[in-house]
Write a protein that holds these residues in place. Structure first.
Motif, PDB file in Angstrom:
ATOM      1  N   GLY A  98       0.807  -1.390  -0.041  1.00 30.89           N
ATOM      2  CA  GLY A  98       0.050   0.111  -0.153  1.00 30.89           C
ATOM      3  C   GLY A  98       1.032   1.284  -0.167  1.00 30.89           C
ATOM      4  N   ASP A  99       2.192   1.202   0.177  1.00 32.72           N
ATOM      5  CA  ASP A  99       3.028   2.258   0.288  1.00 32.72           C
ATOM      6  C   ASP A  99       3.302   2.798  -1.141  1.00 32.72           C
ATOM      7  OD1 ASP A  99       3.170   2.614   2.927  1.00 32.72           O
ATOM      8  OD2 ASP A  99       5.377   1.460   3.209  1.00 32.72           O
ATOM      9  N   HIS A 100       3.549   3.961  -1.329  1.00 31.20           N
ATOM     10  CA  HIS A 100       4.256   4.601  -2.628  1.00 31.20           C
ATOM     11  C   HIS A 100       5.473   5.259  -2.644  1.00 31.20           C
ATOM     12  CE1 HIS A 100       4.148   8.252  -5.292  1.00 31.20           C
ATOM     13  NE2 HIS A 100       3.591   7.417  -5.901  1.00 31.20           N
ATOM     14  N   ILE A 101       6.397   5.052  -3.617  1.00 29.02           N
ATOM     15  CA  ILE A 101       7.582   5.506  -3.565  1.00 29.02           C
ATOM     16  C   ILE A 101       7.541   6.738  -4.926  1.00 29.02           C
ATOM     17  CG2 ILE A 101       9.712   5.200  -4.342  1.00 29.02           C
ATOM     18  CD1 ILE A 101       9.473   2.395  -3.204  1.00 29.02           C
ATOM     19  N   LEU A 102       8.391   7.560  -4.290  1.00 29.62           N
ATOM     20  CA  LEU A 102       8.545   8.774  -5.554  1.00 29.62           C
ATOM     21  C   LEU A 102      10.100   8.672  -6.027  1.00 29.62           C
ATOM     22  CD1 LEU A 102       6.927  11.131  -6.662  1.00 29.62           C
ATOM     23  CD2 LEU A 102       8.192  12.806  -5.188  1.00 29.62           C
ATOM     24  N   SER A 103      10.164   8.544  -7.287  1.00 26.74           N
ATOM     25  CA  SER A 103      11.584   8.204  -7.548  1.00 26.74           C
ATOM     26  C   SER A 103      12.073   9.270  -8.687  1.00 26.74           C
ATOM     27  CB  SER A 103      11.867   6.913  -8.196  1.00 26.74           C
ATOM     28  OG  SER A 103      13.060   6.567  -8.923  1.00 26.74           O
ATOM     29  N   SER A 139       3.859  18.106  -6.228  1.00 24.81           N
ATOM     30  CA  SER A 139       2.343  17.797  -6.638  1.00 24.81           C
ATOM     31  C   SER A 139       2.271  16.139  -6.799  1.00 24.81           C
ATOM     32  CB  SER A 139       2.058  18.541  -7.982  1.00 24.81           C
ATOM     33  OG  SER A 139       2.988  17.925  -9.194  1.00 24.81           O
ATOM     34  N   LYS A 140       3.760  15.328  -6.977  1.00 27.50           N
ATOM     35  CA  LYS A 140       3.432  14.124  -7.240  1.00 27.50           C
ATOM     36  C   LYS A 140       3.556  13.281  -5.758  1.00 27.50           C
ATOM     37  CE  LYS A 140       3.525  14.351 -11.816  1.00 27.50           C
ATOM     38  NZ  LYS A 140       4.891  14.091 -12.591  1.00 27.50           N
ATOM     39  N   ILE A 141       3.503  13.953  -4.743  1.00 30.21           N
ATOM     40  CA  ILE A 141       3.561  13.357  -3.397  1.00 30.21           C
ATOM     41  C   ILE A 141       2.029  12.940  -3.095  1.00 30.21           C
ATOM     42  CG2 ILE A 141       4.024  13.643  -1.148  1.00 30.21           C
ATOM     43  CD1 ILE A 141       6.250  15.372  -1.901  1.00 30.21           C
ATOM     44  N   LEU A 142       1.945  11.741  -2.593  1.00 30.83           N
ATOM     45  CA  LEU A 142       0.456  11.203  -2.395  1.00 30.83           C
ATOM     46  C   LEU A 142       0.433  10.925  -0.807  1.00 30.83           C
ATOM     47  CD1 LEU A 142       0.118   8.322  -5.146  1.00 30.83           C
ATOM     48  CD2 LEU A 142      -0.255  10.840  -5.203  1.00 30.83           C
ATOM     49  N   SER A 143      -0.768  10.638  -0.323  1.00 32.26           N
ATOM     50  CA  SER A 143      -0.975  10.509   0.970  1.00 32.26           C
ATOM     51  C   SER A 143      -0.017   9.293   1.529  1.00 32.26           C
ATOM     52  CB  SER A 143      -2.411  10.353   1.453  1.00 32.26           C
ATOM     53  OG  SER A 143      -2.955   9.549   0.765  1.00 32.26           O
ATOM     54  N   LEU A 169      12.519  19.439   1.458  1.00 33.60           N
ATOM     55  CA  LEU A 169      11.094  18.942   0.674  1.00 33.60           C
ATOM     56  C   LEU A 169      10.626  17.753   1.597  1.00 33.60           C
ATOM     57  CD1 LEU A 169       8.688  19.246  -1.440  1.00 33.60           C
ATOM     58  CD2 LEU A 169      10.170  17.796  -2.847  1.00 33.60           C
ATOM     59  N   CYS A 170      11.618  16.722   1.660  1.00 28.93           N
ATOM     60  CA  CYS A 170      11.321  15.408   2.318  1.00 28.93           C
ATOM     61  C   CYS A 170      11.066  15.695   3.830  1.00 28.93           C
ATOM     62  CB  CYS A 170      12.332  14.336   1.987  1.00 28.93           C
ATOM     63  SG  CYS A 170      12.581  13.714   0.628  1.00 28.93           S
ATOM     64  N   LYS A 171      11.822  16.640   4.401  1.00 31.48           N
ATOM     65  CA  LYS A 171      11.361  16.773   5.652  1.00 31.48           C
ATOM     66  C   LYS A 171      10.270  17.579   5.914  1.00 31.48           C
ATOM     67  CE  LYS A 171      13.693  19.386   9.823  1.00 31.48           C
ATOM     68  NZ  LYS A 171      14.574  20.179  10.329  1.00 31.48           N
ATOM     69  N   LYS A 172       9.691  18.495   5.112  1.00 32.37           N
ATOM     70  CA  LYS A 172       8.543  19.103   5.259  1.00 32.37           C
ATOM     71  C   LYS A 172       7.249  18.110   4.898  1.00 32.37           C
ATOM     72  CE  LYS A 172       5.818  22.224   2.334  1.00 32.37           C
ATOM     73  NZ  LYS A 172       5.789  22.939   1.053  1.00 32.37           N
ATOM     74  N   ASN A 173       7.348  17.040   4.135  1.00 34.56           N
ATOM     75  CA  ASN A 173       6.399  16.098   4.041  1.00 34.56           C
ATOM     76  C   ASN A 173       6.681  14.803   4.504  1.00 34.56           C
ATOM     77  OD1 ASN A 173       4.669  17.451   1.586  1.00 34.56           O
ATOM     78  ND2 ASN A 173       6.617  17.896   1.219  1.00 34.56           N
ATOM     79  N   ASN A 174       7.792  14.679   5.662  1.00 33.20           N
ATOM     80  CA  ASN A 174       7.829  13.568   6.427  1.00 33.20           C
ATOM     81  C   ASN A 174       8.107  12.295   5.845  1.00 33.20           C
ATOM     82  OD1 ASN A 174       8.046  12.417   9.142  1.00 33.20           O
ATOM     83  ND2 ASN A 174       6.004  11.581   9.003  1.00 33.20           N
ATOM     84  N   LEU A 175       9.226  12.465   4.716  1.00 33.84           N
ATOM     85  CA  LEU A 175       9.292  11.524   3.751  1.00 33.84           C
ATOM     86  C   LEU A 175      10.725  10.812   4.005  1.00 33.84           C
ATOM     87  CD1 LEU A 175       7.910  12.928   0.506  1.00 33.84           C
ATOM     88  CD2 LEU A 175       6.570  11.201   1.869  1.00 33.84           C
TER      89      LEU A 175
END
Length: 388
Positions: A98-103, A139-143, A169-175
């Protein structure tokens, strides 16, 4: 007491036996003997530190990990049997169905296969983003996005990602930010200083530096290394003690090797830019590189890889490769010997033509891992092959 990079690379040694050896020995053993039943219980309960079984830990792999954690400025690490086992273990240790990766779209061919064809079997999806369009990433970051994965410089197009921007960006979105630092090594670039949570290496490349062994490294924050270590211990992608020892010794010359690799590579890139046979040259520290400012912000040197596109496409690229007389035509890189690769037909051949073109891998693209031979001989070899 704070020490310089070269000193830590040479002097970090965690084990010395009663024989008082100057250089760490090789611990070629599958298991270790316990003092008594209580000692065995405490070790497996992780109440005390120590070695149980080489699949879990070994003095040679422990020394290599400690040394690279110091050099990369990370808290903890794991040594694996190959670079790709490091990539897979790091990702699989952190994601669930169920997880998603942004690459970044520009990644190594086998890493793309993991994202496109293996992880989806377990319910993990990936969205690709373009390095040259950073304004589209958020904009490509999902829940359900868990990880952001990049290579910088990328293989083989040498595209540069702004690590400071991406770390924020990752810190802001907890990624969780995973960075493949294979092309640079910690001597040239330390992603953890810009916010990377996990740093990956194919230690087969520059960390060994002489084309002898394959190995991988996963380095990063303890909170993320812990679940990855659980995955590694139970699935078994362990690095052999002998290979760990070889790479640990190789790190003693990493700084001086990367200095010379980078010096030779820059001279080759400058030479290629002047050639009438060449359509385009890619190298991080070339003045013509549109990402030069970012590259110099996060890299101390340009590295040892030069990619260029020959005019005339695939046929001319093949003619160039066939005209080489002493460069090594091989898929490996980071060797003391200059190696040459045609990504379209080898390392990235499993990608579709559209996927290759989307990351700048044209049919005429050649990747050269510039070795430590004399630069005059390197330039002469390239010149004669282009001429033919």
């Amino acid at each position: 007491m704070s020490r310089q990079f070269e000193t830590d690379a040479i002097r970090t040694q965690i084990t010395r036996t009663n024989e008082r050896e100057h250089s760490a020995p090789v611990f070629l053993t599958s298991s270790f003997v316990f003092d008594d039943a209580e000692h065995a219980r405490a070790l497996f309960a992780e109440e005390v530190a120590g070695n149980q079984y080489t699949r879990f830990s070994n003095p040679n792999t422990s020394e290599l990990i400690e040394k690279l954690c110091i050099l990369e400025k990370t808290e903890d690490g794991i040594a694996t049997a190959s670079g790709m086992s490091a990539v897979f273990t790091a990702i699989f240790g952190l994601v669930k169905s169920g997880d998603h990766i942004l690459s970044a779209r520009a990644i190594f061919g086998s890493t793309h296969q993991i994202f496109a064809n293996i992880l989806p079997r377990f319910g993990v999806t990936t969205t690709y983003v373009d390095i040259d369009k950073p304004d589209t990433w958020e904009s490509k970051i999902l829940s359900n996005t868990k990880i952001v994965y990049i290579e910088t410089p990328s293989n083989p197009g040498l595209e540069i990602v702004d690590l400071e921007w991406l770390g924020n960006l990752c810190k802001k979105n907890n990624l969780i930010l995973i960075v493949d630092n294979c092309f640079c090594t910690p001597y040239i670039q330390r992603p953890s200083e810009f916010g990377a949570d996990i740093v990956i290496h194919s230690a087969t490349k520059y960390l060994d530096g002489q084309g002898r062994v394959i190995a991988g490294m996963i380095l990063g924050k303890k909170e993320f290394i812990q679940p990855i270590r659980y995955m590694a211990r139970n699935t078994g992608p362990a690095l052999s003690p002998m290979n760990a020892w070889i790479i640990s010794k190789s790190l003693e010359t990493l700084a001086i090797r990367m200095e010379k690799h980078s010096e030779n590579a820059l001279k080759l890139a400058e030479f290629l830019e002047k050639s009438s046979f060449v359509e385009e040259v890619k190298y991080p520290f070339l003045p013509s590189n549109p990402s030069l400012k970012i590259a110099k912000k996060q890299m101390s040197l340009g590295g040892g890889i030069v990619s260029f596109v020959i005019k005339g496409g695939l046929a001319k690229a093949q003619s160039f490769l066939n005209a080489l007389t002493w460069f090594s035509l091989t898929a490996n890189l980071g060797d003391t010997r200059t190696t040459v690769t045609h990504p379209t037909s080898t390392t990235h051949s499993k990608l579709t033509e559209d996927e290759r073109l989307a990351v700048g891998i044209k049919p005429g693209l050649i990747r050269i891992s510039v070795g430590l031979e004399h630069i005059d001989d390197i330039l002469k070899e390239v010149e004669q092959a282009l001429g033919k």
